[in-house]
Design a protein around this motif. Structure first.
Motif, PDB file in Angstrom:
ATOM      1  N   PHE A 186       0.797  -1.226   0.000  1.00  0.00           N
ATOM      2  CA  PHE A 186       0.000   0.000   0.000  1.00  0.00           C
ATOM      3  C   PHE A 186       0.834   1.283   0.000  1.00  0.00           C
ATOM      4  O   PHE A 186       0.374   2.327  -0.483  1.00  0.00           O
ATOM      5  CB  PHE A 186      -0.953   0.006   1.192  1.00  0.00           C
ATOM      6  N   PHE A 187       2.049   1.221   0.549  1.00  0.00           N
ATOM      7  CA  PHE A 187       2.854   2.437   0.638  1.00  0.00           C
ATOM      8  C   PHE A 187       4.215   2.331  -0.041  1.00  0.00           C
ATOM      9  O   PHE A 187       4.965   3.303  -0.074  1.00  0.00           O
ATOM     10  CB  PHE A 187       3.041   2.827   2.111  1.00  0.00           C
ATOM     11  N   GLN A 214      -8.389   1.305  -3.741  1.00  0.00           N
ATOM     12  CA  GLN A 214      -9.673   1.357  -4.434  1.00  0.00           C
ATOM     13  C   GLN A 214     -10.583   2.464  -3.890  1.00  0.00           C
ATOM     14  O   GLN A 214     -11.305   3.104  -4.660  1.00  0.00           O
ATOM     15  CB  GLN A 214     -10.402   0.009  -4.313  1.00  0.00           C
ATOM     16  N   TYR A 215     -10.540   2.681  -2.577  1.00  0.00           N
ATOM     17  CA  TYR A 215     -11.464   3.629  -1.942  1.00  0.00           C
ATOM     18  C   TYR A 215     -10.700   4.546  -0.987  1.00  0.00           C
ATOM     19  O   TYR A 215     -10.834   4.439   0.232  1.00  0.00           O
ATOM     20  CB  TYR A 215     -12.552   2.866  -1.185  1.00  0.00           C
ATOM     21  N   PRO A 216      -9.881   5.456  -1.504  1.00  0.00           N
ATOM     22  CA  PRO A 216      -9.055   6.296  -0.631  1.00  0.00           C
ATOM     23  C   PRO A 216      -9.851   7.153   0.351  1.00  0.00           C
ATOM     24  O   PRO A 216      -9.403   7.364   1.480  1.00  0.00           O
ATOM     25  CB  PRO A 216      -8.265   7.158  -1.614  1.00  0.00           C
ATOM     26  N   GLU A 217     -11.021   7.627  -0.062  1.00  0.00           N
ATOM     27  CA  GLU A 217     -11.814   8.455   0.848  1.00  0.00           C
ATOM     28  C   GLU A 217     -12.361   7.616   2.007  1.00  0.00           C
ATOM     29  O   GLU A 217     -12.388   8.077   3.158  1.00  0.00           O
ATOM     30  CB  GLU A 217     -12.957   9.130   0.088  1.00  0.00           C
ATOM     31  N   ARG A 250       0.112   9.264   0.922  1.00  0.00           N
ATOM     32  CA  ARG A 250       0.462   8.960  -0.462  1.00  0.00           C
ATOM     33  C   ARG A 250       0.513   7.453  -0.620  1.00  0.00           C
ATOM     34  O   ARG A 250       1.399   6.793  -0.080  1.00  0.00           O
ATOM     35  CB  ARG A 250       1.810   9.595  -0.819  1.00  0.00           C
ATOM     36  N   PHE A 251      -0.451   6.925  -1.340  1.00  0.00           N
ATOM     37  CA  PHE A 251      -0.541   5.483  -1.514  1.00  0.00           C
ATOM     38  C   PHE A 251       0.190   5.053  -2.771  1.00  0.00           C
ATOM     39  O   PHE A 251       0.348   5.827  -3.724  1.00  0.00           O
ATOM     40  CB  PHE A 251      -2.004   5.043  -1.585  1.00  0.00           C
ATOM     41  N   ARG A 252       0.630   3.811  -2.758  1.00  0.00           N
ATOM     42  CA  ARG A 252       1.309   3.250  -3.915  1.00  0.00           C
ATOM     43  C   ARG A 252       0.310   3.114  -5.053  1.00  0.00           C
ATOM     44  O   ARG A 252      -0.771   2.555  -4.883  1.00  0.00           O
ATOM     45  CB  ARG A 252       1.887   1.888  -3.551  1.00  0.00           C
ATOM     46  N   SER A 253       0.679   3.603  -6.232  1.00  0.00           N
ATOM     47  CA  SER A 253      -0.279   3.610  -7.337  1.00  0.00           C
ATOM     48  C   SER A 253      -0.187   2.374  -8.221  1.00  0.00           C
ATOM     49  O   SER A 253      -1.128   2.023  -8.907  1.00  0.00           O
ATOM     50  CB  SER A 253      -0.079   4.859  -8.204  1.00  0.00           C
ATOM     51  N   ARG A 254       0.987   1.692  -8.214  1.00  0.00           N
ATOM     52  CA  ARG A 254       1.154   0.496  -9.050  1.00  0.00           C
ATOM     53  C   ARG A 254       1.563  -0.670  -8.170  1.00  0.00           C
ATOM     54  O   ARG A 254       2.538  -0.591  -7.429  1.00  0.00           O
ATOM     55  CB  ARG A 254       2.206   0.729 -10.122  1.00  0.00           C
TER      56      ARG A 254
END
Length: 206
Positions: A129-130, A159-162, A195-199
């Motif tokens: 995730f990070f 999938q659901y950051p909020e 800041r989450f990992r995008s890939r």
């Protein structure tokens, strides 16, 4: 955990950030260091909730009970909404507690629990995730991961950051109520950018 089921890396408890430990205890089992595998107060509270609803809506599972369910029950039995399963789970949790130290149980829990996205354990979750090892997690990031345990798919920050952010705020509130944070610390962590990992994977084919 089946090594083919996902990413999993064991850590000694002293290598797991204290915030991850505190956040997990505050969220999953506030009386972890006080009970013997089963929390009578939580059981009474769950019994009242279940009686009012007419069905099992709360299981009052401690960290040790979750371990017993995850490691010692057959897959077909783990999610059975029956009192027989809960009794067996409680008995196994009591036996685990009588044979292991609290630190051993907490380390096992943090290393084996499923956090979503094929990540088993806090080290794998931090990387997934990070994009960093657990030792480098910030306190705010540790609170995010602790919040995933109850509902990994629904609280996934990728999938659901909020929703994940709302869940993190709940974890921070529970940490303050448990005495792990004061009000100022809680507010600072709540305002920290995430800041989450995008890939997740390097894809070399369509």
């Amino acid at each position: 955990i089946d090594p083919d089921a996902g990413k999993q890396i064991n850590l000694a408890l002293d290598k797991i950030p204290q915030t991850c430990q505190d956040a997990t205890i505050a969220t999953e089992d506030g009386h972890f260091y006080l009970h013997h595998g089963v929390d009578p107060v939580a059981i009474l509270r769950a019994a009242v909730q279940n009686a009012l609803s007419g069905e099992i809506v709360s299981g009052a599972s401690t960290i040790t009970q979750q371990l017993a369910r995850m490691l010692l029950l057959e897959p077909s039995e783990r999610l059975a909404p029956t009192y027989e399963r809960k009794l067996r789970e409680a008995w196994l949790a009591w036996r685990l507690d009588s044979r292991s130290t609290k630190d051993e149980l907490l380390a096992l829990y943090l290393n084996q629990t499923y956090y979503g996205n094929f990540a088993f354990g806090i080290e794998a979750a931090a990387q997934v995730f990070f994009g960093k090892p657990a030792a480098q997690l910030s306190r705010a990031e540790g609170a995010v991961l602790a919040g995933l345990i109850q509902y990994p798919d629904g609280y996934s920050p990728l999938q659901y950051p909020e929703v994940a952010k709302e869940r993190q705020l709940t974890v921070l509130r529970l940490m303050e109520e448990a005495g792990y944070l004061d009000g100022e610390e809680r507010a600072q962590l709540a305002d920290e950018p995430l800041r989450f990992r995008s890939r997740l994977f390097d894809i070399e084919a369509p």
